[in-house]
Write a protein that holds these residues in place. Sequence first.
Motif, short mmCIF file in Angstrom:
data_model
loop_
_atom_site.label_atom_id
_atom_site.label_comp_id
_atom_site.label_asym_id
_atom_site.label_seq_id
_atom_site.Cartn_x
_atom_site.Cartn_y
_atom_site.Cartn_z
N THR A 165 0.72 -1.20 0.23
CA THR A 165 -0.18 -0.23 0.18
C THR A 165 0.91 1.20 0.06
N PRO A 166 0.38 2.29 -0.38
CA PRO A 166 1.14 3.70 0.01
C PRO A 166 1.90 3.83 1.02
N ALA A 167 1.11 3.51 2.16
CA ALA A 167 1.61 3.49 3.53
C ALA A 167 2.80 2.79 3.80
N GLN A 168 2.72 1.60 3.35
CA GLN A 168 3.72 0.45 3.63
C GLN A 168 4.89 0.91 2.57
N CYS A 169 4.85 1.73 1.63
CA CYS A 169 5.86 2.02 0.85
C CYS A 169 6.87 2.97 1.86
N HIS A 170 6.30 3.54 2.99
CA HIS A 170 7.03 4.26 3.94
C HIS A 170 7.49 3.83 5.13
N ILE A 171 6.77 2.64 5.39
CA ILE A 171 6.95 1.76 6.59
C ILE A 171 6.66 0.47 5.92
N SER A 172 7.69 -0.39 5.75
CA SER A 172 7.23 -1.74 5.01
C SER A 172 6.91 -2.72 6.16
N PRO A 173 6.14 -3.80 5.72
CA PRO A 173 5.78 -4.90 6.61
C PRO A 173 6.90 -5.59 7.04
N ALA A 174 8.09 -5.71 6.31
CA ALA A 174 9.24 -6.39 6.90
C ALA A 174 10.15 -5.38 7.95
N LEU A 175 9.81 -4.13 7.78
CA LEU A 175 10.33 -3.22 8.70
C LEU A 175 9.82 -3.18 9.99
N LEU A 176 8.47 -3.37 9.98
CA LEU A 176 7.48 -3.59 11.02
C LEU A 176 7.89 -4.91 11.86
N GLU A 177 8.32 -6.06 11.14
CA GLU A 177 8.51 -7.37 11.78
C GLU A 177 9.92 -7.36 12.27
N SER A 178 10.72 -6.24 12.09
CA SER A 178 12.17 -6.34 12.28
C SER A 178 12.62 -6.33 13.71
N GLY A 179 11.76 -5.90 14.49
CA GLY A 179 12.06 -5.74 16.20
C GLY A 179 13.03 -4.64 16.37
N SER A 180 13.73 -3.78 15.34
CA SER A 180 14.58 -2.95 15.48
C SER A 180 14.21 -1.97 16.86
N GLU A 181 15.23 -1.69 17.55
CA GLU A 181 15.18 -0.66 18.66
C GLU A 181 15.16 0.61 18.14
N LEU A 182 15.51 0.88 16.78
CA LEU A 182 15.54 2.19 16.05
C LEU A 182 13.97 2.68 15.43
N LEU A 183 13.18 1.55 15.49
CA LEU A 183 11.98 1.90 14.75
C LEU A 183 10.91 2.71 15.19
N PRO A 184 10.92 2.93 16.68
CA PRO A 184 10.01 4.16 17.08
C PRO A 184 10.40 5.64 16.65
N ASP A 185 11.90 5.61 16.76
CA ASP A 185 12.56 7.00 16.39
C ASP A 185 12.43 7.10 14.80
N PHE A 186 12.47 6.12 13.87
CA PHE A 186 12.53 6.19 12.53
C PHE A 186 11.06 6.53 11.91
N TYR A 187 10.17 5.79 12.80
CA TYR A 187 8.72 6.09 12.34
C TYR A 187 8.30 7.46 12.58
N ASP A 188 8.79 7.89 13.95
CA ASP A 188 8.49 9.30 14.18
C ASP A 188 8.93 10.12 13.08
N ARG A 189 10.03 9.94 12.66
CA ARG A 189 10.64 10.98 11.54
C ARG A 189 9.93 10.80 10.27
N VAL A 190 9.54 9.72 9.95
CA VAL A 190 8.64 9.46 8.71
C VAL A 190 7.46 10.23 8.85
N VAL A 191 6.70 9.98 9.93
CA VAL A 191 5.53 10.41 9.94
C VAL A 191 5.52 12.03 10.07
N SER A 192 6.50 12.63 10.78
CA SER A 192 6.76 14.03 10.64
C SER A 192 6.89 14.42 9.29
N GLY A 193 7.78 13.82 8.48
CA GLY A 193 7.94 14.06 7.18
C GLY A 193 6.58 14.21 6.07
#
Length: 231
Positions: A165-193
Amino acid sequence: MKIPMSSRLLACCNYVHKGARVADIGCDHGYLGIYLLTNGIASSTIESDVAEQPLESARRNARKFSVAKKMTFCLSNGVQDIPRDFDTMVCAGMGADTMISILGSAPWLKDAKYQLILQCQSRRPELRSWLYENGYRIKRETLAKDGKFIYPVMEVVYEPGFCLTPAQCHISPALLESGSELLPDFYDRVVSGVRTSVAGLSRSGSEKLPEFAAILADLEALEGQIHGNRT
């Protein structure tokens, strides 16, 4: 001697399969290939760059770390002039336009035998969209932080039949499943943009406003899921 490796290049290396034959496209200093060889991850590497100066730097570094015999050096625009006897292609430190150009000019990469590792510097939604439109799928995606920047690193395979989906092009399902500790910070930056884009489109009365407003709504719906994982 310690190999000077950034977090984003190390993240790329973590996706390389043991014993792989690796083509490092845009190799620059050659440290990624040198790291893979000295740590027994890759069996051989192709070091490719569009300019002779970085390629010569890679040659010098390869000799310094005693791995030159396992490396092939190619002056090439993308993958146009390199041998095709590799399993894994790494493109790191490039923008989406360059990566799309490299992949688009090499339709022979549309083969499940190739593992593509992409670390894109800019316009990542456009890259993800292009990948899926052309039959590729993001198998895994993680994040690496260097300084103040957070970089996504993707493992991509040719596997037609999937879509984003267009939103998944910003935050992919694979990235959601990654468990990266950086994901919350990255998500905030994407949403802000995206919020900034929506505000600008609203002021200009652009016909793209509904599209970006829908993307923002879908991304905002993920906030609880993403920030709920923060420890």
